[in-house]
Write an enzyme that holds these catalytic residues in place. Structure first.
Site, PDB file in Angstrom:
ATOM      1  N   PHE A 274      42.548  33.470  38.854  1.00  0.00           N
ATOM      2  CA  PHE A 274      41.301  32.741  38.610  1.00  0.00           C
ATOM      3  C   PHE A 274      41.203  32.150  37.209  1.00  0.00           C
ATOM      4  O   PHE A 274      40.638  31.106  36.985  1.00  0.00           O
ATOM      5  CB  PHE A 274      40.120  33.684  38.812  1.00  0.00           C
ATOM      6  CG  PHE A 274      40.312  34.981  38.031  1.00  0.00           C
ATOM      7  CD1 PHE A 274      39.952  35.054  36.695  1.00  0.00           C
ATOM      8  CD2 PHE A 274      40.887  36.094  38.631  1.00  0.00           C
ATOM      9  CE1 PHE A 274      40.154  36.228  35.964  1.00  0.00           C
ATOM     10  CE2 PHE A 274      41.091  37.266  37.906  1.00  0.00           C
ATOM     11  CZ  PHE A 274      40.722  37.346  36.577  1.00  0.00           C
TER      12      PHE A 274
ATOM     13  N   ASP B  51      40.206  41.644  48.977  1.00  0.00           N
ATOM     14  CA  ASP B  51      41.283  41.742  47.977  1.00  0.00           C
ATOM     15  C   ASP B  51      41.281  43.129  47.345  1.00  0.00           C
ATOM     16  O   ASP B  51      41.473  43.284  46.143  1.00  0.00           O
ATOM     17  CB  ASP B  51      41.120  40.660  46.895  1.00  0.00           C
ATOM     18  CG  ASP B  51      42.410  40.458  46.082  1.00  0.00           C
ATOM     19  OD1 ASP B  51      42.333  39.913  44.972  1.00  0.00           O
ATOM     20  OD2 ASP B  51      43.486  40.901  46.568  1.00  0.00           O
TER      21      ASP B  51
END
Ligand SMILES: Cc1ccnnc1
Length: 294
Positions: free
Chosen positions: A23, A138
């Site tokens: 990210f 996740d």
């Protein structure tokens, strides 16, 4: 959603990098007004749909929406969101106890009891999330952090909801993202997903917590995925000789190929490994220890 257009540095002094991932990066930040420390998650936003770099703004909006929906003592809290031209900054609760697995590795003789205490907190967070039709998608050791390093019973904090999903009634959702070692067969086969995919990951995490081994890991991601599809795993006696049969039963009821037959987080909290039915079972559990030979 509109995020604060002000410059994040007008309100927060940027500190050390705590972590980085798909990210962007997470940095420790200090709120200028109060001196309190937080975690700033700096997400790069892609300029246009074509560019490969950065995240789609809509996926960031989804992560924010989900974080705002799941306020729980075992889930990292979101305090603020800033946006500049090319990045969005999430101001998150600072979780400074490090990852759960580093904690386990450092400890001396860790009893199943302590593993159970951690697992209970993770399952409470999941029961809460799943009751709101939100799946994490996740779950892995890096995303299970400890609130602090000092207390004998630190709190678990789930982090990184970048792949999380809020299911709408009757909606079908498929995704093949996640980390190979921890994803279930239905993810690999690109079948419709449900919160049960998180429960497969909990089975894998419990297996590793108790033995230090990763049940399906092969020499490559491709081999790992083949092992998962083939349901190829075992409780190697060299690593599981001191593990209680209730712990093995708990794992077996999560590593089930058919997602609808897996235990839910709620059912896990009632499983005899987690919630002993007799004092004898509780005593038996104490004699089992986590394998620390490797
Ligand atoms: C890495 C991290 C994420 C969220 N809060 N604290 C630390």
């Amino acid at each position: 959603a509109v995020f604060k257009p002000e410059n994040v540095e007008d309100f927060y002094e940027l500190g050390e990098v705590l972590g980085s991932g798909h990210f962007g990066q997470v940095r420790q930040v200090r709120e200028r007004a109060s001196g309190t420390s937080w975690a700033g998650k700096f997400l790069k936003i892609r300029k246009n749909a074509c560019s490969r770099l950065g995240l789609d703004r809509s996926s960031v909006e989804r992560e924010v929406e989900i974080l705002q929906a799941v306020q729980h003592p075992n889930i990292v809290t979101l305090k603020d969101v800033f946006e500049s031209r090319a990045e969005v900054v999430l101001i998150l609760e600072l979780v400074s106890g490090g990852e759960l697995f580093d904690f386990i590795a450092e400890k001396e003789n860790l009893l199943e009891n302590e593993a159970i205490d951690f697992m209970k907190q993770i399952l409470k967070a999941l029961t809460f999330m799943h009751s709101k039709n939100i799946a994490h998608f996740d779950l892995k050791p890096e995303n299970i952090m400890l609130s602090d390093k000092v207390s004998p019973h630190p709190n678990i904090k789930l982090i990184d909801f970048g792949l999380a999903h809020l299911f709408y009634q009757g909606e079908e959702y498929r995704s093949t993202s996640g980390t190979p070692q921890y994803i279930g067969p239905e993810v690999i086969n690109n079948e419709p997903l449900s919160t049960a995919a998180d429960m497969w990951s909990i089975g894998v995490i419990t297996y590793i917590l108790l033995s230090g081994l990763s049940p399906f890991q092969g020499d490559s991601d491709e081999e790992t995925l083949k092992n998962i599809i083939a349901m190829k795993y075992e409780f190697n006696a060299r690593y599981f000789s001191t593990t209680s049969s209730m712990a093995k039963d708990f794992i077996e009821k999560l590593l089930v190929k058919n997602a609808s037959e897996r235990m839910t987080a709620e059912e896990c909290l009632l499983h005899p490994w987690i919630k002993p039915i007799t004092r004898k079972q509780a005593a038996n559990r104490n004699r089992s220890s986590i394998n620390m030979k490797n």
